[in-house]
Every structure is written in C-alpha cells, then in structure tokens.
Design a protein around this motif. Sequence first.
Motif, PDB file in Angstrom:
ATOM      1  N   SER A   3       6.325  77.259   9.859  1.00 50.14           N
ATOM      2  CA  SER A   3       7.224  78.097   9.075  1.00 50.14           C
ATOM      3  C   SER A   3       6.651  79.507   8.898  1.00 50.14           C
ATOM      4  N   THR A   4       5.334  79.609   8.812  1.00 49.06           N
ATOM      5  CA  THR A   4       4.701  80.927   8.674  1.00 49.06           C
ATOM      6  C   THR A   4       4.890  81.751   9.942  1.00 49.06           C
ATOM      7  N   VAL A   5       4.825  81.080  11.105  1.00 49.86           N
ATOM      8  CA  VAL A   5       5.059  81.782  12.375  1.00 49.86           C
ATOM      9  C   VAL A   5       6.491  82.298  12.438  1.00 49.86           C
ATOM     10  N   ILE A   6       7.443  81.480  11.998  1.00 52.86           N
ATOM     11  CA  ILE A   6       8.836  81.919  11.980  1.00 52.86           C
ATOM     12  C   ILE A   6       9.002  83.086  10.999  1.00 52.86           C
ATOM     13  N   ALA A   7       8.338  82.996   9.839  1.00 54.91           N
ATOM     14  CA  ALA A   7       8.403  84.080   8.861  1.00 54.91           C
ATOM     15  C   ALA A   7       7.854  85.371   9.465  1.00 54.91           C
ATOM     16  N   PHE A   8       6.747  85.278  10.198  1.00 51.97           N
ATOM     17  CA  PHE A   8       6.178  86.450  10.863  1.00 51.97           C
ATOM     18  C   PHE A   8       7.161  87.016  11.882  1.00 51.97           C
ATOM     19  N   SER A   9       7.842  86.141  12.599  1.00 53.95           N
ATOM     20  CA  SER A   9       8.820  86.581  13.606  1.00 53.95           C
ATOM     21  C   SER A   9      10.009  87.261  12.946  1.00 53.95           C
ATOM     22  N   LEU A  10      10.449  86.737  11.814  1.00 49.61           N
ATOM     23  CA  LEU A  10      11.556  87.366  11.087  1.00 49.61           C
ATOM     24  C   LEU A  10      11.148  88.742  10.573  1.00 49.61           C
ATOM     25  N   ALA A  11       9.912  88.851  10.095  1.00 47.27           N
ATOM     26  CA  ALA A  11       9.412  90.159   9.659  1.00 47.27           C
ATOM     27  C   ALA A  11       9.365  91.132  10.839  1.00 47.27           C
ATOM     28  N   SER A  12       9.000  90.623  12.006  1.00 49.21           N
ATOM     29  CA  SER A  12       8.982  91.456  13.217  1.00 49.21           C
ATOM     30  C   SER A  12      10.383  91.938  13.562  1.00 49.21           C
ATOM     31  N   LEU A  13      11.354  91.039  13.414  1.00 45.85           N
ATOM     32  CA  LEU A  13      12.749  91.415  13.666  1.00 45.85           C
ATOM     33  C   LEU A  13      13.189  92.518  12.714  1.00 45.85           C
ATOM     34  N   MET A  14      12.795  92.417  11.451  1.00 40.13           N
ATOM     35  CA  MET A  14      13.165  93.431  10.472  1.00 40.13           C
ATOM     36  C   MET A  14      12.533  94.782  10.802  1.00 40.13           C
TER      37      MET A  14
END
Length: 502
Positions: A3-14
């Motif tokens: 979930s932390t990796v997905i959170a990092f990816s979402l932050a990257s998208l932002m």
Amino acid sequence: MYSTVIAFSLASLMLCIGMALRGKIRFFQKTLMPVSVIGGIFGFLLVNLVIANVNIGGVTVTDFSNIVDVFFVFSFISIGLTGGKKKNKAKTEEEKKKVKANGPVKGAMGMGLIWCMLYAVTPVLGILIVAAIGKAFGMNAIYGILIPFAFCQGPGQASTYGKLFENTYGFANAEMVALTFAIFGFLAAFLIGVPLAKYGLKKGLARNKSKINAAVERGYFIPEEQRETIGKSTTHSANIETIALHFALMGVCYIVALLLSKVITYVPMFGSTFAAMLFFWGMIAAYIVKGVMRKLKIDYLINNAFQSRLTGFMSDYLVVCAFMAIQLNVIGNWIIPIIAVSIVCAFVTFLVCLFFGARLGSDHDFERLLGIYGTSTGTTPSGISLLRMVDPKLQTNTGAELGMMNMAMIFSTPTMIFITLAGLQTISLPIACGGMLVTVFLYMILLKLFRTWKKPTFSLVKGRIHNGSEEDEEIPFLKGFLREVSSDQTVEMESVLSGSYK
C-alpha cells in the motif's frame, strides 16, 4: 508495504499533474506556486473524495504520513552527507575585507532571531485561540502549541513533532493537526508572499531591477535553456551506479540513526522525546559516516551537487505527501479552530517579519523580508522562491544568509523546552506561555546586541528611506536598486545556497 508503494505512485501522479498545470495555467505561474503544492492540493482532493470512499490497494492516509516521516529523516541525512571540501586557508585582501565586514553573518543572525521570535510567539497565539474557540469543537488548547513546527519548520517537522505529541504524549490526531497547519502555512507563504514581492518590484523596494522570466513562471526549461547539470558520476556504471551508492550510504546512515535513537531512550525524563527526533540523529549519523569516509580518504565518492539534488527530490515528495496525509473526516470538527489559528499566525508572522525585517540595517532588507517570511511560513525553499522573484541572480547576500541563519536557531532552545514540558504535562499551559513570552523579549535584546535592529530602511508606503549604512544617512527613493554586484558574488551565493534546506 504494498500500500505504501501505491501511495508513493499516487503522489508521483499528483506531481506530474502539478507539473502540467504549472506549465499551462496562468494563475499558478503568476503565483509561482511550486509543483509539490499544486500536486498536493489535488492529492488532498483525491484522498478525501476518492480514497476515503473507494479502496485503492489498501492505501490510507497513514501510508502518506509514513512517507513524510521517512523522507524527512532521509533529507536530513542527505544534508549531513553534503559538505564542501576544505578550502585553502590563504585569503585575498578582498576576501579578508568581506570577513571583516561580516555582512552575511550579521544578516543571518538577524533573520535567525526573527525566526526564533516567531517560533515563540506563534505557539502562544495558537494556545490562546484554541483555548478561546476550540472548546466548542471539542479541541484541547494544547493542539495550538503545534503551530510553530508547521509554520516555522515545515511539514517534516510538523509530522515528527505531531507524531511525538500523539504517540508519546497521548494527544490523539496531533500529527494530522500539525500537518494541516503546515498546509495552511504553505498557502500563506505564496498567497501573501508573491503579491508582496510584486508590490515591492513595482514600488522599487528591491535593490536590483529584475523581471520574472518565462522559465521561472512555467517552472521548467525548454531544450535551449537546459544548461545546468545535476552532478558528476563518481563510480563506474559497470560496477555500481552513482545514484545507487548515494542511496546506499543514506541507508547506512538511517541504520546508525536508529541505533543512536535507541541508545538515547535510556536518558531519564527527556529520553523518549529526544529519541523521537530521528531526523536529528539522522544528521548526526551522516556526519559520522562522512567523517569516516574522510579519514579513509574516500569522501570524493560523494558528489555534493548530486547529493543536494537528492535532498530536493525528497523535499518535493515530502510536501505533496503532507497534503495527502490529511483526512477531513478525522479532523473535520476541528477545522474552524485550525483555520483561525492559521490565519492569525500568518498575519502576525507577516507583521513581525515586516517590522523587524525593515530594520535589519542593509540595502537589501526587502529581500530579507521575503526570505524570512517564506521560511517562517513554509520551508527554506519557500523563502528562496520568494527571494528569486526580486533577486533572480542572487546578487544580494540574502540567499547565503538564509542558508546560514540556522546558526541563530540554537537560541530557540528555551522555547522547545517549554513546549516539551507542556507536552509532558510537567508544567501548565499558562506557565509555558509565560515562559515563551519572556524569550520573545530576550530575542529583542539579542537583536540590539548583535546590532541588527536599526532604523527602518524601507516602508511599504514610502518606498526606500535609508540605505542601511552605519552613518545612518537618510536617502531619497532609489527606484529599485542601489549598486551593481559582480558575477563572482552571484556564483558565491549559488554555492552557499546549494545545500540549504529546512
């Protein structure tokens, strides 16, 4: 960890969305709002409108706050690993004159003391405001004491000390409250700072004539403008990539920091508090590792320019994740007191910076005002962003002074002690407030002792009224600049600034 990796990816998208919007929308360009803040705003909406209602890989706000915590520690490790080579002790006559004049040091001391003053004033304001209106919303007055970590120190410190108040001192949701304060601090930095800078340019308050070029507004360089490198390779790629080595060294420092933190827990009374400051032990660990490498004569493997870029990389992610770590349904009942504290503290911060910033005694006090205001509501890069609006080539000493002002922040120790004792509930909030107000008067005395409280050099109404000279000569309005500065000084300011971060 998934979930932390997905959170990092979402932050990257932002961040990517923020980059696109900064490059196209005039409002963001004119306000010079950083991509991390733009992306953070949209990330905040994503978390509260989508993730709060739809399960996306099990991501929660905790994942984003964990990224903030880790990247904050790593950013301090990166700062510790970044260090200049020893300079030749021989100095030219011109350099000796600069040392004797000691201008940047005096300016840094003055701005640092203003920062210390705000560090003591804002928690008192926060406590009083929450005590006055927070009870109606079920909010304890002690949450107001978190405001200086957010405004004066930024989202990393807000997360660290908020978690300390939450996990060690027992105040629920303190980390999220502190991060929310930090968000409003960033907004205040640019929504007040940018119009102030533009007004200063129009009024002629800045020392050098300047114009914001297209590259600064759009936030990226087109191919013809891409000249600056991000560092040199120090290893052969067939053996290990330079970036892998730098991250490996930071990983070693993180382990050392954890060990130091564990040892400090055995200190009576304050042990748990100091142990929670992992960012501090991270920097100490970095100094130790860098010192060992220097003894082994292999410190050349660290490229300072590249290492400072890594610090900036973590800073960008830290900011966007700070926005995404806020969940309104958790602190929704407290949002009115939080907004009230943020507005009052932003206004008072501006007034304090304006009053004392105009009296530091130089021909670039307006630049100092912008730098210290941005730093006192966001981070050092926020102050630099505002400074570059009026001094894009860093021709004044202000950039170097912002990097050096950390030396004066040691005077904030009494305030930190009062906050810690209040968190431990060893002393009452009224006693803590009284103690912090006493330190404010001490900082005023220090401003006088260091000769950084003089006659005003500018007025927002009248323009420039004084040149900051020791003779205290009154001067006429100077239409935006006093003298030219050599390109050598610009290079010097750039080199000092390259490793600055709060």
